[in-house]
Design a protein around this motif. Structure first.
Motif, PDB file in Angstrom:
ATOM      1  N   GLN A  12       3.867   6.054   7.740  1.00 39.02           N
ATOM      2  CA  GLN A  12       2.833   5.298   8.440  1.00 39.02           C
ATOM      3  C   GLN A  12       1.417   5.633   7.974  1.00 39.02           C
ATOM      4  N   ILE A  13       1.287   6.600   7.066  1.00 39.03           N
ATOM      5  CA  ILE A  13      -0.034   7.048   6.610  1.00 39.03           C
ATOM      6  C   ILE A  13      -0.284   6.487   5.216  1.00 39.03           C
ATOM      7  N   MET A  49       0.851  -1.183   0.000  1.00 37.76           N
ATOM      8  CA  MET A  49       0.000   0.000   0.000  1.00 37.76           C
ATOM      9  C   MET A  49       0.893   1.241   0.000  1.00 37.76           C
ATOM     10  N   PRO A  50       0.635   2.196  -0.892  1.00 38.46           N
ATOM     11  CA  PRO A  50       1.430   3.434  -0.921  1.00 38.46           C
ATOM     12  C   PRO A  50       1.211   4.247   0.360  1.00 38.46           C
ATOM     13  N   THR A  51       2.218   5.022   0.715  1.00 36.57           N
ATOM     14  CA  THR A  51       2.128   5.904   1.875  1.00 36.57           C
ATOM     15  C   THR A  51       2.442   7.335   1.458  1.00 36.57           C
ATOM     16  N   LEU A  52       2.244   8.281   2.374  1.00 40.61           N
ATOM     17  CA  LEU A  52       2.577   9.677   2.081  1.00 40.61           C
ATOM     18  C   LEU A  52       4.053   9.829   1.741  1.00 40.61           C
ATOM     19  N   GLN A  53       4.892   8.994   2.328  1.00 42.78           N
ATOM     20  CA  GLN A  53       6.326   9.065   2.067  1.00 42.78           C
ATOM     21  C   GLN A  53       6.643   8.766   0.601  1.00 42.78           C
ATOM     22  N   ALA A  86      -3.105  12.442  -3.431  1.00 43.92           N
ATOM     23  CA  ALA A  86      -3.655  11.115  -3.147  1.00 43.92           C
ATOM     24  C   ALA A  86      -4.698  11.291  -2.046  1.00 43.92           C
ATOM     25  N   VAL A  87      -5.436  10.249  -1.769  1.00 40.82           N
ATOM     26  CA  VAL A  87      -6.459  10.285  -0.729  1.00 40.82           C
ATOM     27  C   VAL A  87      -5.990   9.412   0.439  1.00 40.82           C
TER      28      VAL A  87
END
Length: 80
Positions: A68-69, A1-5, A13-14
């Protein structure tokens, strides 16, 4: 799963999910919630922190927290 990083610069992105115990309440109050659109505006010269636009606010988030997001796939930017 992609993260903000992993979000590419100037892309949006959402937010899908994150552990609310790890995210400061102030960020949640500023709009960092599931379903919020987030755009990466800038990365600091040494790579940390990142500057995001969330619900019209500019928020600096450290790289460790950004990892982590979870977010959806990148939202394509339309050129109108």
């Amino acid at each position: 799963m992609p993260t903000l990083q992993n979000l590419p610069l100037s892309q949006s992105a959402v937010v899908i999910d994150f552990n609310s115990d790890n995210v400061p309440l102030k960020l949640i109050e500023m709009g960092l919630i599931a379903g919020a659109e987030v755009k990466l505006i800038q990365i600091a010269p040494l790579g940390d922190p990142y500057l995001f636009e969330i619900s019209g606010s500019y928020v600096a988030i450290r790289k460790e927290l950004a990892a982590q997001i979870e977010v959806s796939e990148v939202i394509s930017q339309s050129h109108e």
